[in-house]
Design an enzyme around this catalytic site. Structure first.
Site, PDB file in Angstrom:
ATOM      1  N   ASN A   7     -28.498  23.721 -36.393  1.00 42.80           N
ATOM      2  CA  ASN A   7     -28.477  23.956 -34.997  1.00 42.80           C
ATOM      3  C   ASN A   7     -27.205  24.804 -34.778  1.00 42.80           C
ATOM      4  O   ASN A   7     -26.140  24.615 -35.005  1.00 42.80           O
ATOM      5  CB  ASN A   7     -28.260  22.548 -34.491  1.00 42.80           C
ATOM      6  CG  ASN A   7     -28.158  22.553 -32.764  1.00 42.80           C
ATOM      7  OD1 ASN A   7     -27.563  23.382 -32.259  1.00 42.80           O
ATOM      8  ND2 ASN A   7     -29.000  21.692 -32.121  1.00 42.80           N
ATOM      9  N   HIS A  10     -23.662  25.535 -30.830  1.00 45.96           N
ATOM     10  CA  HIS A  10     -22.282  25.832 -30.636  1.00 45.96           C
ATOM     11  C   HIS A  10     -21.897  27.105 -30.806  1.00 45.96           C
ATOM     12  O   HIS A  10     -20.931  27.576 -30.073  1.00 45.96           O
ATOM     13  CB  HIS A  10     -21.691  24.926 -31.886  1.00 45.96           C
ATOM     14  CG  HIS A  10     -21.726  23.494 -31.260  1.00 45.96           C
ATOM     15  ND1 HIS A  10     -21.394  22.741 -30.472  1.00 45.96           N
ATOM     16  CD2 HIS A  10     -22.667  22.483 -32.233  1.00 45.96           C
ATOM     17  CE1 HIS A  10     -22.004  21.528 -30.491  1.00 45.96           C
ATOM     18  NE2 HIS A  10     -22.743  21.326 -31.476  1.00 45.96           N
ATOM     19  N   HIS A  43     -31.403  24.260 -28.737  1.00 45.89           N
ATOM     20  CA  HIS A  43     -31.493  23.403 -27.520  1.00 45.89           C
ATOM     21  C   HIS A  43     -31.374  24.389 -26.098  1.00 45.89           C
ATOM     22  O   HIS A  43     -30.460  24.774 -25.803  1.00 45.89           O
ATOM     23  CB  HIS A  43     -30.682  22.381 -27.536  1.00 45.89           C
ATOM     24  CG  HIS A  43     -30.894  21.167 -26.307  1.00 45.89           C
ATOM     25  ND1 HIS A  43     -30.105  19.982 -26.315  1.00 45.89           N
ATOM     26  CD2 HIS A  43     -31.858  21.195 -25.502  1.00 45.89           C
ATOM     27  CE1 HIS A  43     -30.733  19.242 -25.190  1.00 45.89           C
ATOM     28  NE2 HIS A  43     -31.457  19.890 -24.681  1.00 45.89           N
ATOM     29  N   ARG A  45     -31.298  23.965 -22.530  1.00 43.04           N
ATOM     30  CA  ARG A  45     -30.998  22.859 -21.759  1.00 43.04           C
ATOM     31  C   ARG A  45     -31.507  23.449 -20.482  1.00 43.04           C
ATOM     32  O   ARG A  45     -31.390  24.686 -19.943  1.00 43.04           O
ATOM     33  CB  ARG A  45     -29.333  22.594 -21.688  1.00 43.04           C
ATOM     34  CG  ARG A  45     -29.017  21.863 -23.117  1.00 43.04           C
ATOM     35  CD  ARG A  45     -27.557  21.546 -22.934  1.00 43.04           C
ATOM     36  NE  ARG A  45     -27.451  20.524 -22.135  1.00 43.04           N
ATOM     37  CZ  ARG A  45     -27.239  19.189 -22.308  1.00 43.04           C
ATOM     38  NH1 ARG A  45     -27.379  18.928 -23.420  1.00 43.04           N
ATOM     39  NH2 ARG A  45     -27.228  18.271 -21.276  1.00 43.04           N
ATOM     40  N   ARG A  49     -26.448  25.729 -20.437  1.00 43.69           N
ATOM     41  CA  ARG A  49     -24.992  25.850 -20.884  1.00 43.69           C
ATOM     42  C   ARG A  49     -24.511  26.697 -21.903  1.00 43.69           C
ATOM     43  O   ARG A  49     -23.349  27.018 -21.985  1.00 43.69           O
ATOM     44  CB  ARG A  49     -24.385  24.345 -20.854  1.00 43.69           C
ATOM     45  CG  ARG A  49     -24.548  23.628 -22.097  1.00 43.69           C
ATOM     46  CD  ARG A  49     -23.730  22.583 -22.145  1.00 43.69           C
ATOM     47  NE  ARG A  49     -24.126  21.263 -21.163  1.00 43.69           N
ATOM     48  CZ  ARG A  49     -24.030  20.213 -21.143  1.00 43.69           C
ATOM     49  NH1 ARG A  49     -23.407  19.531 -22.509  1.00 43.69           N
ATOM     50  NH2 ARG A  49     -24.305  19.302 -20.299  1.00 43.69           N
ATOM     51  N   GLU A  70     -35.421  22.676 -29.329  1.00 39.96           N
ATOM     52  CA  GLU A  70     -35.164  21.288 -28.506  1.00 39.96           C
ATOM     53  C   GLU A  70     -35.085  21.378 -27.098  1.00 39.96           C
ATOM     54  O   GLU A  70     -34.452  22.328 -26.474  1.00 39.96           O
ATOM     55  CB  GLU A  70     -33.541  20.679 -28.842  1.00 39.96           C
ATOM     56  CG  GLU A  70     -33.469  20.264 -30.147  1.00 39.96           C
ATOM     57  CD  GLU A  70     -32.229  19.575 -30.548  1.00 39.96           C
ATOM     58  OE1 GLU A  70     -31.204  19.431 -29.473  1.00 39.96           O
ATOM     59  OE2 GLU A  70     -31.710  19.538 -31.690  1.00 39.96           O
ATOM     60  N   THR A 101     -26.466  15.418 -26.686  1.00 41.61           N
ATOM     61  CA  THR A 101     -27.429  14.320 -26.563  1.00 41.61           C
ATOM     62  C   THR A 101     -26.840  13.032 -26.747  1.00 41.61           C
ATOM     63  O   THR A 101     -26.361  12.637 -28.033  1.00 41.61           O
ATOM     64  CB  THR A 101     -28.684  14.647 -27.406  1.00 41.61           C
ATOM     65  OG1 THR A 101     -28.990  16.249 -27.424  1.00 41.61           O
ATOM     66  CG2 THR A 101     -29.849  14.006 -27.046  1.00 41.61           C
ATOM     67  N   GLU A 151     -37.706  12.131 -35.048  1.00 35.69           N
ATOM     68  CA  GLU A 151     -36.280  12.484 -35.514  1.00 35.69           C
ATOM     69  C   GLU A 151     -35.684  11.113 -35.089  1.00 35.69           C
ATOM     70  O   GLU A 151     -35.258  10.999 -33.885  1.00 35.69           O
ATOM     71  CB  GLU A 151     -35.731  13.711 -35.041  1.00 35.69           C
ATOM     72  CG  GLU A 151     -34.414  14.005 -35.752  1.00 35.69           C
ATOM     73  CD  GLU A 151     -33.739  15.235 -34.994  1.00 35.69           C
ATOM     74  OE1 GLU A 151     -34.399  16.180 -34.449  1.00 35.69           O
ATOM     75  OE2 GLU A 151     -32.521  15.352 -34.954  1.00 35.69           O
ATOM     76  N   HIS A 190     -28.082  14.004 -35.852  1.00 34.67           N
ATOM     77  CA  HIS A 190     -26.838  13.693 -34.952  1.00 34.67           C
ATOM     78  C   HIS A 190     -25.809  13.163 -35.663  1.00 34.67           C
ATOM     79  O   HIS A 190     -25.725  11.978 -36.251  1.00 34.67           O
ATOM     80  CB  HIS A 190     -27.365  12.870 -33.711  1.00 34.67           C
ATOM     81  CG  HIS A 190     -26.461  13.285 -32.597  1.00 34.67           C
ATOM     82  ND1 HIS A 190     -25.305  12.811 -32.311  1.00 34.67           N
ATOM     83  CD2 HIS A 190     -27.107  14.008 -31.418  1.00 34.67           C
ATOM     84  CE1 HIS A 190     -24.950  13.446 -30.996  1.00 34.67           C
ATOM     85  NE2 HIS A 190     -25.909  14.150 -30.570  1.00 34.67           N
TER      86      HIS A 190
END
Ligand code: PXP
Length: 237
Positions: A7, A10, A43, A45, A49, A70, A101, A151, A190
């Site tokens: 992922n 970041h 992801h 969103r 963001r 995602e 999340t 998941e 996660h």
């Protein structure tokens, strides 16, 4: 041996700190692939963001491994997903105030609405995954709603103190068995990092692990390609 989904949200978070172009998540996706990432995850969103619409479109044309998008179960993002056509979509719950999340999707309470929501995406051949807590009733509801993949949320395992780790692994194992019994693919993610990933990777039938924060954090010191390579080595022991 599970596959590794990386992922890269970041990286976009860091870019948004200055709202400029650096660091570019597309560069991150390329480096992650060179390190051995089997899947790239972002992801999109509702509040945009970190990852934005243009990132998703650029990634879709550059990434050579499956792209996992995602998203929350909202019509606006589904329209974008339909036009981008990622290989896979993971539905997650989304709250504006959360840092990341927080919990799994409550499929039990909305499996009919979710069935309707995912139907047009499945029709297009996109694999649909439900990010859920390690709970057999959520697994059965996901099967009922027509999900292809579950998941399992490893957050509670990753924050458990040493004394509770074993029981969290047991919970994941039990839910994982139900995922497979219901004919779905078993994934997890996660909060996984270089020290806690082993027992999750070793669970029977584990197919993909989805990991972000720990890999991007390690990459600050050793580079993303190497950070991905090390994680892949750990999960394939
Ligand atoms: N899986 C899902 C569904 C997530 O929402 C996230 C966080 O974006 C992850 C995996 C990765 O979690 P982490 O960044 O803690 O590795």
């Amino acid at each position: 041996m599970p596959l590794l989904g990386v992922n890269i949200d970041h990286v976009a978070t860091l870019r948004q700190a200055r709202r400029g172009v650096d660091p570019d998540p597309i560069w991150a996706a390329v480096e992650a692939q060179l390190g051995g990432a089997d899947i790239i995850t972002v992801h999109l969103r509702e509040d945009r963001r970190h990852i934005n619409d243009a990132d998703v479109r650029r990634l879709r044309s550059v990434v050579q491994v499956p792209l996992n998008l995602e998203m929350a179960a909202v019509a606006e993002i589904r329209t974008i997903a339909t036009s981008v056509q990622p290989a896979m979509i993971t539905l997650v719950p989304e709250k504006r105030t959360e840092v990341t999340t927080e919990g799994g999707l409550d499929v039990c309470s909305k499996h009919k609405a979710l069935r309707t929501f995912i139907a047009p995406l499945r029709k297009r051949g996109i694999l649909i995954s439900a990010f859920i807590d390690a709970d057999t009733s959520q697994v059965r509801a996901a099967a009922d709603a027509g999900f292809d993949i579950c998941e399992l949320h490893t957050g509670p395992y990753s924050t458990a103190n040493i004394g509770r780790r074993e029981s969290e692994i047991d919970r994941l194992r039990l839910a994982g068995e139900e995922v497979v019994n219901q004919g779905m693919q078993l994934n997890a993610g996660h909060g996984l990092n270089y020290t806690n990933v082993g027992p999750v990777a070793a669970l029977p039938h584990m197919t993909e692990l989805h990991i972000g924060h720990s890999i991007i954090s390690r990459s600050v010191f050793i580079g993303l390609r190497e950070a991905v390579r090390l994680m892949r080595e750990l999960i394939q022991l």
